[in-house]
Scaffold this active site. Structure first.
Site, PDB file in Angstrom:
ATOM      1  N   ARG A 115       0.843  -1.259   0.042  1.00 14.45           N
ATOM      2  CA  ARG A 115      -0.018  -0.012  -0.206  1.00 14.45           C
ATOM      3  C   ARG A 115       0.962   1.124  -0.149  1.00 14.45           C
ATOM      4  O   ARG A 115       1.716   1.440   0.968  1.00 14.45           O
ATOM      5  CB  ARG A 115      -0.796  -0.353   1.114  1.00 14.45           C
ATOM      6  N   GLU A 173     -10.767   4.192  -5.103  1.00 16.96           N
ATOM      7  CA  GLU A 173     -10.854   2.880  -5.167  1.00 16.96           C
ATOM      8  C   GLU A 173     -11.272   2.423  -6.759  1.00 16.96           C
ATOM      9  O   GLU A 173     -11.735   3.307  -7.384  1.00 16.96           O
ATOM     10  CB  GLU A 173     -11.979   2.459  -4.352  1.00 16.96           C
ATOM     11  N   ARG A 202      -0.879  -5.138   4.751  1.00 16.02           N
ATOM     12  CA  ARG A 202       0.190  -4.600   3.551  1.00 16.02           C
ATOM     13  C   ARG A 202       1.286  -3.786   3.954  1.00 16.02           C
ATOM     14  O   ARG A 202       0.787  -3.066   4.881  1.00 16.02           O
ATOM     15  CB  ARG A 202      -0.880  -3.770   2.481  1.00 16.02           C
TER      16      ARG A 202
END
Length: 207
Positions: free
Chosen positions: A73, A81, A124
Site C-alpha cells: 500500500r 478505489e 500490507r
C-alpha cells in the site's frame, strides 16, 4: 570610642535523614523497572527495521501493487478505489480505473522497488515505491490521481490548482467513499503521528 558588634548567627545545617527501608526498596524497584524497559527496548528495536522488496509489479489500483508475495500500500497517498466513480462535466466517470491506468503509465513496465516498515490493518506493507528514478507515490499525487494522505500536501495543492486528474471535476475523498460503500472503519492517514504510534506498538509487540 567603643564599637558595638553583634556576631551573625550561624546557620545550622541539619544532616539529611537516612532513607527509610521502604524508600530504599521503592528506589531499587524503580531502577530495576527502568533497566528492564531499556533491555526490552533494545531487544525489540530489531522489529523496527526497513523492509525492501522489488520486482515486476502487479498493479491492483491507483495506490496499491503486489511485488511477488508482498502486497504494498503506497504510503502517504490515497487514490480512488478501483470501482469508484467521480464526476466531471456533468457526467460520472470511472476515476478509480483511470487512477490505476495512471500508475501503470508511471511504472511503464519497469521493475519497482518499495521500502517501508509499517503495515496497515490488512497486513500490507506501507511502502515508498520507485520505478527507475520515478517516485511513484509523489508522481501519483502530482498527476492528480491520488490525494495527500499524511504526506505530499504541496504536490496535492499544485495538482488541485492545475485542475488535473480528479481535480478537474468533483469527487468523494477515497476514505469517505470506502466508508459509505463498504461500511468499514476509515483507514488512518499514514502521517508522522501514525508512524510514532506504530513504532511504539512495534517495539512492544510480543508476537
Amino acid at each position: 570610642m567603643s564599637r558595638s558588634w553583634s556576631p551573625r548567627s550561624r546557620r545550622r545545617y541539619a544532616a539529611p535523614r537516612p532513607r527509610s527501608l521502604w524508600r530504599k526498596v521503592l528506589d531499587y524497584g524503580l531502577a530495576i523497572i527502568i533497566l528492564g524497559l531499556l533491555i526490552l527496548l533494545a531487544a525489540r528495536l530489531d522489529r523496527v527495521e526497513t523492509r525492501q522488496t522489488q520486482g515486476a509489479a502487479m498493479i491492483n489500483d491507483g495506490d496499491s501493487i503486489t511485488l511477488g508475495a508482498e502486497r504494498i500500500r503506497m504510503r502517504g497517498i490515497d487514490a480512488p478505489e478501483y470501482t469508484q466513480t467521480c464526476r466531471r462535466n456533468g457526467a460520472d466517470y470511472a476515476c478509480g480505473t483511470l487512477a490505476r491506468q495512471s500508475l501503470v503509465r508511471l511504472i511503464a513496465g519497469r521493475p519497482v522497488t518499495c521500502s517501508g516498515w509499517q503495515r496497515d490493518r490488512y497486513g500490507r506493507l506501507l511502502g515508498d515505491c520507485k520505478a527507475g528514478g520515478t517516485d511513484l507515490n509523489r508522481a501519483q499525487v502530482e498527476a492528480g490521481w491520488a490525494v495527500a494522505f499524511g504526506d505530499f500536501e504541496s504536490e496535492e495543492a499544485t495538482a488541485r490548482a492545475a485542475k488535473v486528474g480528479i481535480w478537474a471535476g468533483t469527487f468523494d475523498q477515497p476514505q469517505d467513499w470506502r466508508d459509505s460503500h463498504h461500511g468499514e472503519v476509515v483507514e488512518r492517514k499514514h502521517g508522522t503521528l501514525a508512524s510514532i504510534g506504530d513504532a511504539v506498538r512495534e517495539i512492544f509487540r510480543f508476537w
